[in-house]
Design a protein around this motif. Structure first.
Motif, PDB file in Angstrom:
ATOM      1  N   ARG A 127       0.824  -1.214   0.000  1.00 20.78           N
ATOM      2  CA  ARG A 127       0.000   0.000   0.000  1.00 20.78           C
ATOM      3  C   ARG A 127       0.856   1.262   0.000  1.00 20.78           C
ATOM      4  O   ARG A 127       0.552   2.252  -0.670  1.00 20.78           O
ATOM      5  CB  ARG A 127      -0.920  -0.001   1.211  1.00 20.78           C
ATOM      6  N   ASN A 128       1.950   1.232   0.736  1.00 20.53           N
ATOM      7  CA  ASN A 128       2.788   2.415   0.890  1.00 20.53           C
ATOM      8  C   ASN A 128       4.093   2.343   0.102  1.00 20.53           C
ATOM      9  O   ASN A 128       4.998   3.158   0.324  1.00 20.53           O
ATOM     10  CB  ASN A 128       3.084   2.639   2.375  1.00 20.53           C
ATOM     11  N   GLY A 268      -3.495  -3.704  -1.096  1.00 20.33           N
ATOM     12  CA  GLY A 268      -3.690  -2.959   0.146  1.00 20.33           C
ATOM     13  C   GLY A 268      -3.077  -3.634   1.350  1.00 20.33           C
ATOM     14  O   GLY A 268      -3.360  -3.239   2.484  1.00 20.33           O
ATOM     15  N   SER A 286      -6.538  -2.691   3.557  1.00 16.02           N
ATOM     16  CA  SER A 286      -7.364  -2.041   2.529  1.00 16.02           C
ATOM     17  C   SER A 286      -8.850  -2.080   2.842  1.00 16.02           C
ATOM     18  O   SER A 286      -9.647  -1.563   2.070  1.00 16.02           O
ATOM     19  CB  SER A 286      -7.121  -2.720   1.192  1.00 16.02           C
TER      20      SER A 286
END
Length: 288
Positions: A127-128, A268, A286
């Motif tokens: 996700r990051n 996610g 997510s």
């Protein structure tokens, strides 16, 4: 998606890793898989250095080996220092690849596979867009971790098999493949596709056909969305998932599995691969 490749480069033993792993950024590579869809994430690239020259390499857990150039070698070879994830090793580099590196023309010039990380734990925060590598067995005592089969079908490295529960309720194994970033679950045979989708892999309503380049060969792929649930690691649930099948006549493995498990339905999540303790975990960030 990179296929199973034997280790071609000569390497020396690992001699440096950060004592405490810190987060590092990685880069998503985007491309258009089919004409109907916008560009999407197709590869996960890790920043790397060759003798101090910044480059990127693809992270490919579908590859059993340690390191693989993306094009054929040409010219005399020499030794070069390679650094990624805080790990420094030496590899043989030919004249063509060395010139590319020195010119800065080295975006995803190579792939690193499971053998590169098998002495530690790799954490991917999809996700990051960040990751870290730790030489410890970070999931050894974790109650959330699940078994990770490191299938060693070849002399070098191995492949990651994880449990999935398909919509029929059956529990099967899938091969976790970060090299298949745009894929969901990808059966390896037409019959395995038909078992999952309940239709043959033929272009028609709800099934898209397209071509991909795999190691210099154009192959046909078929794709559809399948109602779930698909449980990955028997904890992370996907309500609707993408099923893809590519005609790879030369792509065979030594165990019957549900297919390759790509990253498309895991974007996610945070994935932890503890090679040392043969355990893994997937955390859902997510709200899927």
């Amino acid at each position: 998606m990179r296929l199973i490749i034997p280790l071609l480069a000569t390497c020396m033993a690992l001699f440096h890793v950060h004592a405490h792993a810190d987060w590092r950024s990685f880069v998503w590579k985007y491309d258009r898989v089919t004409p109907e869809r916008p560009k999407e994430r197709v590869a996960l690239a890790l920043p790397a250095e060759f003798d101090g020259h910044p480059c990127t390499v693809q992270l490919d857990t579908g590859m059993n080996g340690e390191f693989q150039w993306h094009s054929d070698a040409s010219g005399d070879s020499t030794q070069i220092n390679f650094e990624v994830a805080g790990v420094v090793k030496k590899y043989a580099v030919d004249k063509r690849h060395l010139e590319q590196i020195q010119k800065g023309d080295c975006e995803t010039i190579a792939s690193v596979g499971n053998a590169f990380f098998e002495n530690g734990s790799l954490v991917l925060d999809l996700r990051n867009s960040r990751y870290k590598f730790d030489r410890g067995a970070v999931l050894a005592s974790s109650p959330k971790a699940q078994p990770l089969i490191y299938a060693q079908w070849y002399e070098v490295g191995g492949h990651l098999l994880v449990e999935v529960r398909v919509p029929s309720g059956e529990i099967k194994y899938a091969m976790l493949d970060t090299g298949a970033a745009s894929f969901g679950l990808s059966p390896l045979t037409a019959s395995a596709w038909a078992d999952l989708v309940e239709r043959p892999p033929v272009a028609g309503p709800g099934i898209v056909e397209y071509k991909v380049n795999s190691w210099g060969k154009q192959v046909s792929c078929f794709e559809t969305d399948r109602p779930g649930p698909l449980n990955i690691g028997l904890q992370y649930e996907v309500k609707t998932f993408r099923v893809s099948y590519c005609e790879h006549p030369d792509f065979n493995i030594k165990q019957k599995i549900a297919g390759l498990l790509g990253l498309r339905d895991l974007m996610g999540s945070v994935i932890t691969l503890d090679y040392r303790s043969r355990r893994w975990a997937v955390d859902d960030w997510s709200n899927n």
